[in-house]
Write an enzyme that holds these catalytic residues in place. Structure first.
Site, short mmCIF file in Angstrom:
data_model
loop_
_atom_site.label_atom_id
_atom_site.label_comp_id
_atom_site.label_asym_id
_atom_site.label_seq_id
_atom_site.Cartn_x
_atom_site.Cartn_y
_atom_site.Cartn_z
N HIS A 142 -4.05 1.63 7.60
CA HIS A 142 -2.67 1.91 7.20
C HIS A 142 -1.94 2.42 8.44
O HIS A 142 -2.54 3.06 9.31
CB HIS A 142 -2.61 3.01 6.13
CG HIS A 142 -3.15 2.61 4.79
ND1 HIS A 142 -3.99 3.40 4.05
CD2 HIS A 142 -2.95 1.49 4.05
CE1 HIS A 142 -4.31 2.79 2.91
NE2 HIS A 142 -3.69 1.63 2.89
N GLU A 194 0.82 -1.21 0.00
CA GLU A 194 0.00 0.00 0.00
C GLU A 194 0.86 1.27 0.00
O GLU A 194 0.39 2.36 0.31
CB GLU A 194 -0.96 -0.02 1.19
CG GLU A 194 -1.84 -1.26 1.24
CD GLU A 194 -3.24 -1.09 0.62
OE1 GLU A 194 -3.83 -0.01 0.75
OE2 GLU A 194 -3.72 -2.05 -0.01
N CYS A 229 -2.78 11.19 4.01
CA CYS A 229 -3.19 10.27 2.93
C CYS A 229 -3.14 10.97 1.58
O CYS A 229 -2.91 10.35 0.55
CB CYS A 229 -4.63 9.79 3.12
SG CYS A 229 -4.95 8.98 4.67
#
Ligand code: SUG
Length: 450
Positions: free
Chosen positions: A252, A177, A373
């Protein structure tokens, strides 16, 4: 600015795309699940992001941008067997499999912390800057981002004498990711640092019963650290994110930890083996001649639930031209009393963090995407900055131009049922063509390449 090389950190924010919506597609992401089905405002979302970019520019930082992607992604729907004109493909897919259409319509490429993992040239054995696009294999909608992201990064980091853009990790069981599970600690941006890769599990581990699945695999971290040439001299550490954090909704690691320079701001329950990790980190940093500055929020001061709700650790920590550090936080932190109190406490100690700036990013936050993000960090020497391709480093005029495109082409209301509207394909392509003109990207989108 680093004394050593004049290196700067460039934040490449993802510009929100015209189909930003609340599809509830991301497993383990509590905000996205809670807001599923709500009406979104793509125009406001993009303007909120651009406003953050402009503010960072005004703070004297170098600010970049990455474009949105073509959504709905008609080529993926064609691969599923839907045929006819593009408009027919949408209409038939909407009837046959609305969830598939929602996946093909997600504007998730805005969260560029998941676009790639980046190792600055100061850290790598061959002295080049390395990027590996994330394979995002944990979710179908996110995996669709990879080919275009790779083309965009190759258009920007095109100079092969300075940059290597690898292929994404090839084995899809090895979920990756990107930078959202990666922290870098260094005395300053341009000096050699220690890169921390945080995995959720081994790809070969048996799935636990209950709770949320981990997205990042140990194996992908190993591949990326290896191809970025970080091992020699102890430049990389792999450590496990805590199961408790993932189960609390930290899908995350950047929901529970963030670094900048020598500083690591983290929740006490972020890492599965906190003590061993911190010992190893201190040793690795010590070997490079510096001590990490550890700013920890203990669980009795801030619960994991408060961390996830407020997105405190999904902040950006920025080194200002003065050398002081600033936090860029979402308004949700101000609205979570113990998170705000922790920020105030950190600012009051005589540490490196001196300022806090709060932003309205609610459109993205409702899908679980905070300030951190929305950006991909890339440390660049002056020579590397000068060698970038395309025209993705922003100034006020470019931000004005992007805002104008958004105001002209983006809707201010999108309900999940609107994704069935075949007109969205053309609207998105018109916006992407106009954005591509501003950013001089060339033909990076599939519809521009036929
Ligand atoms: O992958 N949300 C994203 C949010 C990514 C946030 N990134 C970082 N933490 N770095 C995700 O969970 C929801 C989109 C939707 O449902 O349409 C989504 O994909």
């Amino acid at each position: 600015m680093s004394a050593a090389s004049g290196a700067v950190e460039v934040n490449f924010d993802g510009l929100v795309g015209p189909t930003h919506n609340y599809g509830g597609l991301a497993h383990g992401n509590l905000a996205a699940a809670a807001n599923e089905g709500k009406v979104s405002n793509p125009r406001e979302a993009a303007l909120q992001g651009l406003s953050k970019m402009r503010s960072l520019l005004r703070m004297g930082l170098v600010q970049g941008v990455l474009p949105p992607q073509e959504r709905p992604h008609v080529p993926s729907l064609r691969k599923m067997g839907f045929g006819g004109t593009d408009e027919q493909v949408i209409t038939i897919a909407a009837r046959a499999n609305p969830t598939l259409l929602a996946n093909a319509s997600s504007a998730s490429s805005m969260w560029t912390a998941n676009a790639a993992t980046v190792s600055p040239s100061a850290d790598t054995s061959d002295g080049k800057l390395h990027l590996t696009p994330a394979n995002l294999s944990a979710h179908f909608h996110r995996s669709l981002e990879v080919p275009t992201t790779t083309r965009v990064l190759r258009a920007i980091f095109a100079d092969a004498s300075k940059f290597t853009v690898h292929d994404a990790v090839p084995f899809h069981t090895f979920g990756d990711e990107g930078a959202a599970n990666h922290c870098r600690l260094a005395p300053s941006h341009g000096e050699r640092g220690v890169e921390v890769f945080v995995y959720g599990k081994s790809a070969f581990a048996k799935d636990e019963q209950g709770g949320f699945a981990a997205r990042q695999s140990h194996e992908a971290c190993h591949i990326v650290a290896s191809q970025h040439q970080l091992w020699s001299g102890g430049g990389a550490i792999l450590t496990q994110q805590s199961r408790a954090a993932i189960h609390a909704g930290a899908f995350h690691n950047d929901v529970v930890a963030v670094s900048n320079g020598p500083a690591l701001l983290f929740h006490g329950q972020a890492f599965e083996q906190r003590d061993a990790f911190l010992d190893g980190l201190k040793r690795a940093c010590g070997a490079k001649g510096f001590d990490p500055v550890l700013l920890e929020a203990p669980a009795d001061e801030l619960t994991l639930d408060e961390a996830v709700k407020s997105y405190l650790f999904n902040s950006q920590i920025l080194t200002l031209p003065s050398g002081a550090m600033a936090l860029v936080l979402p308004h949700e932190v101000e609205e979570t009393p113990r998170a705000k109190a922790f920020v105030d406490k950190v600012l009051a100690t005589n540490g490196p963090l001196r300022e806090a700036h709060y932003f309205d990013l609610r459109q993205s936050m409702r899908n679980g995407g905070g300030p951190a993000c929305l950006r991909l960090r890339v440390v660049l020497t002056p020579e590397e900055l000068a060698a970038l391709g395309a025209s993705v480093i922003l100034d006020d005029a470019k931000i004005d131009a992007l805002e104008a495109v958004v105001r002209q082409t983006y809707r201010d209301r999108l309900a999940p049922a609107d994704l069935a509207d075949p007109a969205l394909v053309g609207e998105c392509r018109q916006a992407l063509d106009a954005i591509g003109q501003v950013l001089k990207l060339g033909s990076v989108h599939d519809f521009q390449r036929v």
